[in-house]
Scaffold this active site. Structure first.
Site, PDB file in Angstrom:
ATOM      1  N   LYS A 111       0.811  -1.230   0.000  1.00 16.22           N
ATOM      2  CA  LYS A 111       0.000   0.000   0.000  1.00 16.22           C
ATOM      3  C   LYS A 111       0.839   1.272   0.000  1.00 16.22           C
ATOM      4  CE  LYS A 111      -4.353  -1.761   1.649  1.00 16.22           C
ATOM      5  NZ  LYS A 111      -5.438  -1.718   2.595  1.00 16.22           N
ATOM      6  N   LYS A 192      -4.960 -10.909  -5.642  1.00 17.30           N
ATOM      7  CA  LYS A 192      -6.119 -11.395  -4.889  1.00 17.30           C
ATOM      8  C   LYS A 192      -7.352 -10.557  -5.243  1.00 17.30           C
ATOM      9  CE  LYS A 192      -5.652  -8.684  -0.632  1.00 17.30           C
ATOM     10  NZ  LYS A 192      -5.715  -8.600   0.814  1.00 17.30           N
ATOM     11  N   LYS A 195     -11.509  -5.360  -2.852  1.00 16.70           N
ATOM     12  CA  LYS A 195     -12.628  -4.413  -2.851  1.00 16.70           C
ATOM     13  C   LYS A 195     -12.313  -3.187  -3.692  1.00 16.70           C
ATOM     14  CE  LYS A 195     -14.039  -5.349   1.920  1.00 16.70           C
ATOM     15  NZ  LYS A 195     -13.778  -4.919   3.302  1.00 16.70           N
TER      16      LYS A 195
HETATM   17  P1  AMP Z   1     -11.037  -6.985   4.245  1.00 17.54           P
HETATM   18  O1  AMP Z   1     -11.802  -6.887   2.988  1.00 17.54           O
HETATM   19  O2  AMP Z   1      -9.598  -6.678   4.012  1.00 17.54           O
HETATM   20  O3  AMP Z   1     -11.639  -6.288   5.408  1.00 17.54           O
HETATM   21  O4  AMP Z   1     -11.044  -8.532   4.596  1.00 17.54           O
HETATM   22  C1  AMP Z   1     -12.061  -9.173   5.318  1.00 17.54           C
HETATM   23  C2  AMP Z   1     -11.799 -10.663   5.382  1.00 17.54           C
HETATM   24  O5  AMP Z   1     -11.852 -11.240   4.064  1.00 17.54           O
HETATM   25  C3  AMP Z   1     -10.408 -11.057   5.922  1.00 17.54           C
HETATM   26  O6  AMP Z   1     -10.537 -12.196   6.733  1.00 17.54           O
HETATM   27  C4  AMP Z   1      -9.611 -11.371   4.694  1.00 17.54           C
HETATM   28  O7  AMP Z   1      -8.593 -12.315   4.944  1.00 17.54           O
HETATM   29  C5  AMP Z   1     -10.673 -11.965   3.790  1.00 17.54           C
HETATM   30  N1  AMP Z   1     -10.316 -11.769   2.365  1.00 17.54           N
HETATM   31  C6  AMP Z   1     -10.145 -10.584   1.722  1.00 17.54           C
HETATM   32  N2  AMP Z   1      -9.848 -10.770   0.415  1.00 17.54           N
HETATM   33  C7  AMP Z   1      -9.833 -12.120   0.229  1.00 17.54           C
HETATM   34  C8  AMP Z   1      -9.598 -12.969  -0.907  1.00 17.54           C
HETATM   35  N3  AMP Z   1      -9.337 -12.454  -2.115  1.00 17.54           N
HETATM   36  N4  AMP Z   1      -9.663 -14.308  -0.738  1.00 17.54           N
HETATM   37  C9  AMP Z   1      -9.950 -14.849   0.484  1.00 17.54           C
HETATM   38  N5  AMP Z   1     -10.182 -14.112   1.591  1.00 17.54           N
HETATM   39  C10 AMP Z   1     -10.133 -12.767   1.481  1.00 17.54           C
END
Ligand code: AMP
Ligand code: TRP
Length: 327
Positions: A111, A192, A195
């Protein structure tokens, strides 16, 4: 009863990766553990946020938690900034962290890449995450594998404090699923699913319409071999789709490959569209029902109260072990 804690940032576009890596585990764990599921708004402000949008996204994520099956009668659902202990413990742990270890966090490196200076909140983000977890004497943290390094840091901090003070923290474990632990981008399977990616067809959001889901899957990057087989190195795009298929259908990868022997990518993708739409439609319906209800606010207020009760006990112990305050 052992305790579970996890959090998701309120930043819109909650996608299939979030669902398959994290949210799905939340539901499963409710039967066996005391679970706390948090909407981590303090993490979201590590990058600029529009206040109105942030509020909206907090309620969106809360409604999605409930829509995927988190049950507020069993689990505590709440907003991070409603419990002051997170910030308080975050600071105390910052003082037990080193700039060296924080500089090695790959998410921070990604980032802050190519920038002369980065927001300090992005740098200390993993310490706040450690505070979230340690504040509730958490045993198990269900997350996607992208969070593994942050979980390791949390464990290191807990052990470090325990070794230099009286035993203060429970040392938690990460919990990662096999299928779904890391869902890749549909347009570029080397990244990956995220969002924030610009191309909306790189992800499937949990609230996408069937027509959008169809378009994103049919456009998904594959390869020109034309044979359905699982090979992450040679065929990362198709392997990611097989992974999603497996996670959503509860069929093993081998079963899926056997089913599509002699068939083309088109047939496979068409079926994957159907499976995905069938999995997401009930979530969207439940979300629409819950999102605008007063019940959602009541659940979050009640959750904050319960979370605070646990957090206050931990903070009293932490302050005592550090010699902070008067009592
Ligand atoms: P965040 O969107 O960063 O708040 O992530 C929320 C949860 O989703 C966390 O447990 C991340 O590890 C999981 N996560 C986010 N992106 C992925 C992805 N591409 N594949 C699997 N898990 C994900
Ligand atoms: N950092 C996590 C993510 O980006 C979100 C998060 C914040 C979290 N605090 C947490 C996850 C505590 C698990 C436990 O996905």
């Amino acid at each position: 009863m052992k305790r579970v804690f996890s959090g998701v940032q309120p930043t819109g576009n909650i996608h299939l990766g979030n669902y398959l890596g994290a949210l799905r585990q939340f539901v499963e764990l409710q039967e066996e553990y005391q679970c706390l599921y948090c909407i981590v708004d303090l993490h979201a402000i590590t990058v600029p946020q529009d206040p109105k949008e942030l509020r909206k996204h907090i309620l969106d994520v809360a409604a999605l938690y409930l829509a995927v099956g988190v049950d507020p009668k069993k689990s505590i659902v709440f907003v991070q900034s409603d419990v002051p202990g997170h910030s308080e413990l975050g600071w105390i742990l910052t003082c037990s962290s080193y700039t060296g270890e924080l500089s090695r966090m790959t998410q921070f490196k990604a980032k802050s890449q190519n920038k002369a200076s980065a927001p300090a909140g992005l740098f200390t983000y993993p310490v706040l995450m450690a505070a979230d977890i340690l504040l509730y004497d958490t045993d198990v943290v269900p997350v996607g594998t992208d969070q593994k390094q942050h979980i390791e840091l949390c464990r290191d901090l807990a052990i470090r404090v325990n070794n230099t003070r009286k035993k203060t923290f429970v040392v938690p474990e990460g919990r990662y699923l096999k299928a779904g632990a890391r869902i890749m981008s549909l347009d570029d399977p080397s990244k990956k699913m995220s969002k924030s990616a610009e191309n909306i067809h790189s992800r499937i959001s949990l609230l996408d319409e069937p027509s959008k889901i169809k378009k994103s899957i049919m456009k998904a990057t594959t390869d020109s071999e034309g044979i359905i087989r699982f090979d992450k190195d040679e065929k990362p795009g198709l392997s990611n789709l097989i992974n999603i298929y497996s996670a959503l259908s509860d069929k093993t990868i081998d079963e899926i490959i056997a089913m599509y022997e002699g068939k083309g990518y088109g047939d496979f993708k068409k079926d994957l569209v159907e499976i995905t739409v069938d999995a997401l439609t009930p979530i969207k319906e439940k979300f629409d029902e819950i999102r605008s209800s007063q019940e959602l606010i009541d659940i979050l207020e009640d959750g904050a109260e319960k979370a605070n009760e646990i957090a206050e006990k931990t903070m009293a112990r932490v302050k005592d072990n550090f010699g902070l305050g008067l009592k």
